[in-house]
Design a protein around this motif. Structure first.
Motif, mmCIF file in Angstrom:
data_model
loop_
_atom_site.group_PDB
_atom_site.id
_atom_site.type_symbol
_atom_site.label_atom_id
_atom_site.label_comp_id
_atom_site.label_asym_id
_atom_site.label_seq_id
_atom_site.Cartn_x
_atom_site.Cartn_y
_atom_site.Cartn_z
ATOM 1 N N GLY A 157 -13.767 -10.683 -19.662
ATOM 2 C CA GLY A 157 -13.285 -10.957 -18.311
ATOM 3 C C GLY A 157 -13.031 -9.729 -17.463
ATOM 4 N N PRO A 158 -12.929 -9.926 -16.140
ATOM 5 C CA PRO A 158 -12.703 -8.799 -15.229
ATOM 6 C C PRO A 158 -11.230 -8.470 -14.975
ATOM 7 N N TRP A 159 -10.315 -9.366 -15.360
ATOM 8 C CA TRP A 159 -8.879 -9.127 -15.104
ATOM 9 C C TRP A 159 -8.210 -8.688 -16.403
ATOM 10 N N HIS A 160 -8.701 -7.585 -16.920
ATOM 11 C CA HIS A 160 -8.314 -7.200 -18.272
ATOM 12 C C HIS A 160 -7.711 -5.798 -18.350
ATOM 13 N N GLU A 161 -8.408 -4.823 -17.776
ATOM 14 C CA GLU A 161 -7.968 -3.429 -17.912
ATOM 15 C C GLU A 161 -7.275 -2.990 -16.629
ATOM 16 N N PRO A 162 -5.973 -2.673 -16.658
ATOM 17 C CA PRO A 162 -5.253 -2.291 -15.440
ATOM 18 C C PRO A 162 -5.859 -1.063 -14.776
ATOM 19 N N LEU A 163 -5.871 -1.088 -13.460
ATOM 20 C CA LEU A 163 -6.373 0.031 -12.667
ATOM 21 C C LEU A 163 -5.184 0.818 -12.136
ATOM 22 N N ILE A 164 -5.068 2.058 -12.565
ATOM 23 C CA ILE A 164 -4.023 2.945 -12.065
ATOM 24 C C ILE A 164 -4.713 4.084 -11.324
ATOM 25 N N PRO A 165 -4.459 4.239 -10.044
ATOM 26 C CA PRO A 165 -5.142 5.274 -9.268
ATOM 27 C C PRO A 165 -4.778 6.674 -9.755
ATOM 28 N N GLU A 166 -5.715 7.585 -9.593
ATOM 29 C CA GLU A 166 -5.487 8.980 -9.973
ATOM 30 C C GLU A 166 -4.780 9.680 -8.813
ATOM 31 N N LEU A 167 -3.465 9.762 -8.915
ATOM 32 C CA LEU A 167 -2.659 10.364 -7.858
ATOM 33 C C LEU A 167 -2.212 11.760 -8.267
ATOM 34 N N PRO A 168 -2.407 12.740 -7.430
ATOM 35 C CA PRO A 168 -1.935 14.093 -7.746
ATOM 36 C C PRO A 168 -0.438 14.090 -8.040
ATOM 37 N N GLY A 169 -0.064 14.668 -9.173
ATOM 38 C CA GLY A 169 1.338 14.785 -9.527
ATOM 39 C C GLY A 169 1.905 13.643 -10.334
ATOM 40 N N LEU A 170 1.133 12.581 -10.530
ATOM 41 C CA LEU A 170 1.662 11.421 -11.250
ATOM 42 C C LEU A 170 2.071 11.782 -12.676
ATOM 43 N N ALA A 171 1.287 12.620 -13.335
ATOM 44 C CA ALA A 171 1.588 12.981 -14.726
ATOM 45 C C ALA A 171 2.930 13.691 -14.855
ATOM 46 N N GLY A 172 3.374 14.321 -13.785
ATOM 47 C CA GLY A 172 4.646 15.048 -13.846
ATOM 48 C C GLY A 172 5.835 14.265 -13.346
ATOM 49 N N PHE A 173 5.648 13.008 -13.020
ATOM 50 C CA PHE A 173 6.765 12.189 -12.539
ATOM 51 C C PHE A 173 7.777 12.006 -13.662
ATOM 52 N N PRO A 174 9.049 12.334 -13.436
ATOM 53 C CA PRO A 174 10.033 12.312 -14.539
ATOM 54 C C PRO A 174 10.604 10.943 -14.860
ATOM 55 N N GLY A 175 10.333 9.945 -14.019
ATOM 56 C CA GLY A 175 10.926 8.631 -14.230
ATOM 57 C C GLY A 175 10.013 7.687 -14.994
ATOM 58 N N GLU A 176 10.271 6.395 -14.843
ATOM 59 C CA GLU A 176 9.518 5.348 -15.532
ATOM 60 C C GLU A 176 8.297 4.953 -14.702
ATOM 61 N N VAL A 177 7.156 4.785 -15.368
ATOM 62 C CA VAL A 177 5.922 4.381 -14.697
ATOM 63 C C VAL A 177 5.259 3.276 -15.506
ATOM 64 N N PHE A 178 4.909 2.166 -14.857
ATOM 65 C CA PHE A 178 4.123 1.148 -15.550
ATOM 66 C C PHE A 178 3.365 0.305 -14.538
ATOM 67 N N HIS A 179 2.334 -0.369 -15.031
ATOM 68 C CA HIS A 179 1.519 -1.288 -14.238
ATOM 69 C C HIS A 179 2.069 -2.698 -14.410
ATOM 70 N N SER A 180 1.865 -3.533 -13.416
ATOM 71 C CA SER A 180 2.403 -4.894 -13.496
ATOM 72 C C SER A 180 1.875 -5.653 -14.702
ATOM 73 N N ALA A 181 0.633 -5.334 -15.134
ATOM 74 C CA ALA A 181 0.045 -6.023 -16.288
ATOM 75 C C ALA A 181 0.559 -5.472 -17.609
ATOM 76 N N ARG A 182 1.343 -4.439 -17.566
ATOM 77 C CA ARG A 182 1.966 -3.868 -18.768
ATOM 78 C C ARG A 182 3.453 -3.697 -18.492
ATOM 79 N N TRP A 183 4.065 -4.753 -18.011
ATOM 80 C CA TRP A 183 5.465 -4.695 -17.550
ATOM 81 C C TRP A 183 6.391 -4.241 -18.672
ATOM 82 N N ASN A 184 7.228 -3.264 -18.353
ATOM 83 C CA ASN A 184 8.194 -2.755 -19.325
ATOM 84 C C ASN A 184 9.504 -3.539 -19.175
ATOM 85 N N HIS A 185 9.633 -4.581 -19.978
ATOM 86 C CA HIS A 185 10.834 -5.412 -19.902
ATOM 87 C C HIS A 185 12.060 -4.700 -20.482
ATOM 88 N N GLY A 186 11.837 -3.619 -21.186
ATOM 89 C CA GLY A 186 12.957 -2.868 -21.741
ATOM 90 C C GLY A 186 13.595 -1.911 -20.751
#
Length: 492
Positions: free
Chosen positions: A136-165
């Motif tokens: 299917g096509p609604w399977h692999e989350p798309l996260i844009p390549e944003l400059p600086g995202l790797a260095g973000f110190p907080g929590e990051v997740f996609h809606s399809a991989r929701w961090n309920h914790g």
């Protein structure tokens, strides 16, 4: 020893893969297995557990026609109910025991000499005469390549991989993306967060959602009188097809836009915010959204709407392309999925070692969205050029399964036979689709959407009616295919 060679292997235990296993079993194909990389079935409805997750197609239509469900508790079912329906249906039709969990397919290549598919998986090799890809096509989350995202110190997740914790209570949250998922989860989290910054690259058309609880008496009647359920499904199909007529005649959708604008005016009193939320393209050009709570959520004093794309991230600050900035503790992406660059296309290879990606060069093509020239005995479910903006994925899959089952049973009747769609047949089919698209809202609505691939070609949308899809895609004609023979006697 565990069986590793099959007549048919189905990849994926979501709605399309389960449907394939059921329909093939009903056609007498007993020598099959379903390979599922996760530890449970459900596909999209297993992975997406974000708050408010629900279907945007009426429940009676969002199900297999051969397995109606009279027990939906809402007109538009929620995620948990849909997943439970898939689990119950798989068990009822006896395919649950055919699923092998924790088996991820990393490579599949056609062996022309043996006329078989050879698979490499996380649990070792498998082989099969026929491969059905239900990924299917609604399977692999798309996260844009944003400059600086790797260095973000907080929590990051996609809606399809929701961090309920992760506790959002009191947090400063940036939501990037305003598609179908965000429209559902944003109203759910606004009451909990301390501040929500919504980055909206493009304003969306959001219509009122005619959702409501289904009374127990109605469920009883549907259960007691199956004809009522068939009538309800037919009525919902008719209503959606009426809307679909507008997708092929965009001037009609401009009349439907009046409903969306009235909904926006009723929900948002602030003229500046209302202007920021007003789309500048024809409704239907992007995916149609429905919500009764989204607009109201954006009017809350704890919400800031940034009508801009995100430019970059620096530390805990998110910068918009318009110069706006938001300091946040968490980033949630509602940016959709790899619709046209599906991961399966880089893992499936022809006899010469060329992948689907190599063949497609950024523009996926298939005959009837299902078979690909040069890839014998391969069937793609929810493949290219079958997306409708208004109907149910189950309708598409069932049409494809009629085609697939007919082709598979024809193949299995002849030992060593393979079927490969003729290149000219595939080319003619796609030429018809592309010729019809310019008159539809998908390509005349004035927007940029995920329907368009990297080459500027719409490789996603079906430009005709769903009735035509069911007839055209659901028909198997052996003359459209080339028959091949194995050059060796295979010994399992």
């Amino acid at each position: 020893m565990e069986q590793r060679d099959f007549a048919v292997l189905v990849v994926g235990a979501g709605a399309s893969g389960l449907g394939a296993a059921i329909r093939l079993s009903q056609a007498g194909v007993g020598d099959l297995a379903v390979l599922e990389k996760a530890g449970a079935l459900g596909g999209t409805w297993r992975d997406n557990t974000y708050p408010g997750c629900a279907c945007d197609v009426p429940s009676a239509l969002y199900s297999y026609s051969f397995a109606p469900n009279p027990e939906w508790t809402r007109a538009f079912a929620g995620q948990a109910e849909i997943r439970a329906y898939l689990q119950d249906t798989a068990a009822r039709f006896g395919v649950t025991e055919k699923i092998r969990y924790g088996v991820e397919v990393t490579r599949a290549q056609w062996n022309d000499r043996d006329a078989r598919w050879e698979l490499e998986t996380s649990q070792g090799p498998y082989t099969a005469r026929i491969l059905v890809a239900g990924t299917g096509p609604w399977h692999e989350p798309l996260i844009p390549e944003l400059p600086g995202l790797a260095g973000f110190p907080g929590e990051v997740f996609h809606s399809a991989r929701w961090n309920h914790g992760y506790d959002l209570t009191g947090k400063r949250v940036a939501v990037i993306g305003t598609g179908a998922s965000a429209v559902q989860f944003v109203p759910e989290i606004v009451p909990r967060v301390g501040r929500l910054h919504l980055f909206q690259r493009t304003a969306q058309w959001v219509l009122p959602k005619p959702d409501h609880p289904v009374p127990a008496v109605e469920r009883f009647l549907l259960r007691r009188f199956p004809a009522l359920q068939r009538a309800l499904r037919a009525a919902e199909y008719g209503l959606m097809e009426t809307l679909g007529f507008g997708f092929r005649h965009p001037w009609l959708l401009r009349q439907v836009q009046k409903i969306g604008l009235a909904h926006l005016r009723r929900s948002v009193r602030d003229p500046m915010l209302r202007k920021a939320l007003t789309p500048d393209y024809t409704l239907g050009c992007k995916r149609l959204l429905m919500s009764n709570t989204y607009y109201r959520a954006l009017t809350q004093s704890t919400v800031d709407v940034h009508p801009t794309a995100v430019r970059s991230i620096a530390g805990s600050r998110v910068f918009g392309a318009d110069g706006s900035v938001a300091e946040v503790d968490a980033i949630i992406f509602g940016t959709g999925f790899h619709i046209l660059d599906m991961p399966v296309s880089s893992r499936v290879f022809d006899a010469d070692g060329r992948s689907l990606d190599d063949h497609w060069k950024g523009s996926p093509q298939a005959y009837a969205g299902t078979t690909v020239a040069g890839f014998p005995n391969l069937y793609l479910l929810l493949g290219p050029s079958l997306g409708t903006g208004h109907s149910s994925a189950f309708t598409i899959v069932e049409a494809q399964l009629r085609h697939t089952v007919a082709a598979v049973t024809r193949t299995l009747r002849s030992a060593g036979t393979s079927l490969s769609v003729r290149p000219a047949v595939q080319a003619a089919f796609n030429a018809d689709v592309q010729a019809a698209l310019p008159g539809t809202v998908y390509q005349s609505g004035g927007c940029t959407s995920y329907y368009t691939d990297v080459n500027g070609r719409n490789s996603f949308s079906w430009p005709f009616s769903t009735g035509r899809l069911r007839s055209r895609v659901g028909s198997f004609d052996e003359r459209d295919y080339e028959l091949g023979q194995s050059h060796s006697q295979h010994i399992p």
